[in-house]
Design a protein around this motif. Structure first.
Motif, PDB file in Angstrom:
ATOM      1  N   PHE A  12       0.849  -1.184   0.000  1.00 43.42           N
ATOM      2  CA  PHE A  12       0.000   0.000   0.000  1.00 43.42           C
ATOM      3  C   PHE A  12       0.888   1.239   0.000  1.00 43.42           C
ATOM      4  O   PHE A  12       1.745   1.387   0.862  1.00 43.42           O
ATOM      5  CB  PHE A  12      -0.935  -0.007   1.214  1.00 43.42           C
ATOM      6  N   THR A  13       0.683   2.118  -0.991  1.00 40.35           N
ATOM      7  CA  THR A  13       1.554   3.277  -1.167  1.00 40.35           C
ATOM      8  C   THR A  13       0.731   4.524  -1.475  1.00 40.35           C
ATOM      9  O   THR A  13      -0.493   4.448  -1.631  1.00 40.35           O
ATOM     10  CB  THR A  13       2.538   3.046  -2.332  1.00 40.35           C
ATOM     11  N   GLY A  14       1.430   5.643  -1.616  1.00 41.02           N
ATOM     12  CA  GLY A  14       0.794   6.866  -2.076  1.00 41.02           C
ATOM     13  C   GLY A  14      -0.222   7.444  -1.111  1.00 41.02           C
ATOM     14  O   GLY A  14      -1.249   7.964  -1.529  1.00 41.02           O
ATOM     15  N   TRP A  15       0.052   7.368   0.176  1.00 38.63           N
ATOM     16  CA  TRP A  15      -0.863   7.920   1.160  1.00 38.63           C
ATOM     17  C   TRP A  15      -1.040   9.411   0.912  1.00 38.63           C
ATOM     18  O   TRP A  15      -0.074  10.135   0.689  1.00 38.63           O
ATOM     19  CB  TRP A  15      -0.333   7.687   2.574  1.00 38.63           C
ATOM     20  N   THR A  21     -10.099  13.636   3.844  1.00 35.90           N
ATOM     21  CA  THR A  21     -10.255  12.188   3.702  1.00 35.90           C
ATOM     22  C   THR A  21      -8.915  11.558   3.369  1.00 35.90           C
ATOM     23  O   THR A  21      -8.191  12.049   2.503  1.00 35.90           O
ATOM     24  CB  THR A  21     -11.280  11.852   2.601  1.00 35.90           C
ATOM     25  N   LEU A  22      -8.593  10.465   4.038  1.00 33.77           N
ATOM     26  CA  LEU A  22      -7.342   9.742   3.837  1.00 33.77           C
ATOM     27  C   LEU A  22      -7.494   8.756   2.675  1.00 33.77           C
ATOM     28  O   LEU A  22      -8.477   8.015   2.601  1.00 33.77           O
ATOM     29  CB  LEU A  22      -6.988   8.991   5.126  1.00 33.77           C
ATOM     30  N   PRO A  26      -3.770   0.812  -3.352  1.00 36.89           N
ATOM     31  CA  PRO A  26      -3.549  -0.593  -3.001  1.00 36.89           C
ATOM     32  C   PRO A  26      -2.567  -1.240  -3.976  1.00 36.89           C
ATOM     33  O   PRO A  26      -2.315  -0.705  -5.061  1.00 36.89           O
ATOM     34  CB  PRO A  26      -4.940  -1.206  -3.144  1.00 36.89           C
ATOM     35  N   PRO A  27      -2.038  -2.406  -3.617  1.00 36.57           N
ATOM     36  CA  PRO A  27      -1.184  -3.117  -4.572  1.00 36.57           C
ATOM     37  C   PRO A  27      -1.988  -3.488  -5.826  1.00 36.57           C
ATOM     38  O   PRO A  27      -3.220  -3.612  -5.767  1.00 36.57           O
ATOM     39  CB  PRO A  27      -0.743  -4.370  -3.814  1.00 36.57           C
ATOM     40  N   SER A  28      -1.305  -3.654  -6.939  1.00 36.33           N
ATOM     41  CA  SER A  28      -1.968  -3.963  -8.211  1.00 36.33           C
ATOM     42  C   SER A  28      -2.854  -5.200  -8.120  1.00 36.33           C
ATOM     43  O   SER A  28      -3.918  -5.246  -8.737  1.00 36.33           O
ATOM     44  CB  SER A  28      -0.931  -4.166  -9.317  1.00 36.33           C
ATOM     45  N   THR A  29      -2.424  -6.190  -7.359  1.00 38.75           N
ATOM     46  CA  THR A  29      -3.225  -7.417  -7.247  1.00 38.75           C
ATOM     47  C   THR A  29      -4.596  -7.139  -6.659  1.00 38.75           C
ATOM     48  O   THR A  29      -5.561  -7.833  -6.983  1.00 38.75           O
ATOM     49  CB  THR A  29      -2.506  -8.477  -6.388  1.00 38.75           C
TER      50      THR A  29
END
Length: 129
Positions: A12-15, A21-22, A26-29
């Motif tokens: 999980f990236t790009g917070w 709103t947060l 998610p990961p590509s999968t």
């Protein structure tokens, strides 16, 4: 995708926080199991700054930011002009951006994410059934 709280899970990236709103990527999968539906309340024609997508780019999984322009240049870009009441259905993995509006009309869009129940048990989504 909007979430209730920040969490630590691999991939999980790009917070980011937008209008209180947060959000997280998610990961590509997981992302390739999600369907985004955009219901247009207002017309969104060329002057209103429509969504632009790079056709078939979602098939490449998550594309690193430094490659976005090259992929767009190779595959081309399409504007998604839509009348009020129209719908755009897309994968969140498709390369997309919004054009700058030259004529303001509100460009109101309701954006829904449809997520498999198995993912809602793993992730603290902001809104879930």
């Amino acid at each position: 995708m909007p979430v209730k709280e920040q969490f630590t899970k691999e991939g999980f990236t790009g917070w980011s926080k937008k209008q209180g709103t947060l959000f997280v990527q998610p990961p590509s999968t997981m992302a390739n199991q999600i369907i985004a539906v955009r219901l247009h309340i207002d017309d969104c024609q060329q002057a209103h700054g429509p969504l632009k997508v790079v056709p078939t780019s979602h098939q490449l999984e998550r594309i690193p930011e430094k490659q976005w322009i090259a992929v767009r240049d190779e595959k081309g870009e399409k504007e998604c002009t839509v009348n009020a009441g129209g719908v755009v259905i897309m994968s969140p993995l498709i390369l997309h951006s919004s054009s700058r509006a030259t004529h303001a009309n509100g460009r109101c869009v309701l954006h829904f994410l449809f997520v498999p129940e198995s993912l809602t048990e793993e992730i603290p989504f902001l809104f879930s059934a």
